[in-house]
Scaffold this active site. Sequence first.
Site, mmCIF file in Angstrom:
data_model
loop_
_atom_site.group_PDB
_atom_site.id
_atom_site.type_symbol
_atom_site.label_atom_id
_atom_site.label_comp_id
_atom_site.label_asym_id
_atom_site.label_seq_id
_atom_site.Cartn_x
_atom_site.Cartn_y
_atom_site.Cartn_z
ATOM 1 N N HIS A 17 0.759 -1.116 0.134
ATOM 2 C CA HIS A 17 -0.045 0.042 -0.025
ATOM 3 C C HIS A 17 0.870 1.183 -0.102
ATOM 4 C CE1 HIS A 17 -3.089 -2.587 2.247
ATOM 5 N NE2 HIS A 17 -3.561 -2.419 1.110
ATOM 6 N N LYS A 41 -18.052 -6.431 5.907
ATOM 7 C CA LYS A 41 -16.782 -7.153 6.106
ATOM 8 C C LYS A 41 -16.394 -6.869 7.947
ATOM 9 C CE LYS A 41 -13.854 -6.627 2.071
ATOM 10 N NZ LYS A 41 -12.803 -6.329 1.606
#
Length: 163
Positions: A17, A41
């Site tokens: 990332h 989630k």
Amino acid sequence: MKVAVYPGSFDPITYGHLDILKRGAKIFDKVIVAVLINSAKQPLFSVEERKQMITEAISQTEYGVPVEVDSFEGLLVDYLRDKDIHVILRGLRAISDFEYELQIASINRKLANDVETIFLMTNNMHSFISSGSVKEIAKYGGDVTDLVPSHVVTALREKADYV
């Protein structure tokens, strides 16, 4: 000013990332890392914990442009409209990522035809890293020190299920 939103769950943030963020900062005048609040989630870390980990990670590197950390719930295109931003920054690790990301980019384009998605290929040295694999390795006591910043390693160790 060219601004991009780099959205994701970042559960947790990885060196992959951060590689995309660093390279995106060379293209844009400002990048907003936007943590998605996804009720479907079950993340390991809360939104606030993820934002804190990202903030700490980005404080350790000079990007040359402003980098902000934010969160959003709902459609990404609505978040972009609220911020008057027209570019999404996304990273790709493999062909399988491309297929998924192409679908999402196409849907976003259909919902907001003034929004562009820019894809950057992750550096080969990070192409195998995913937040899911980091959590799985950490859960079983594996060494993730080469995959995430040290404060993320500490945060993983502090989670009871991941000791």
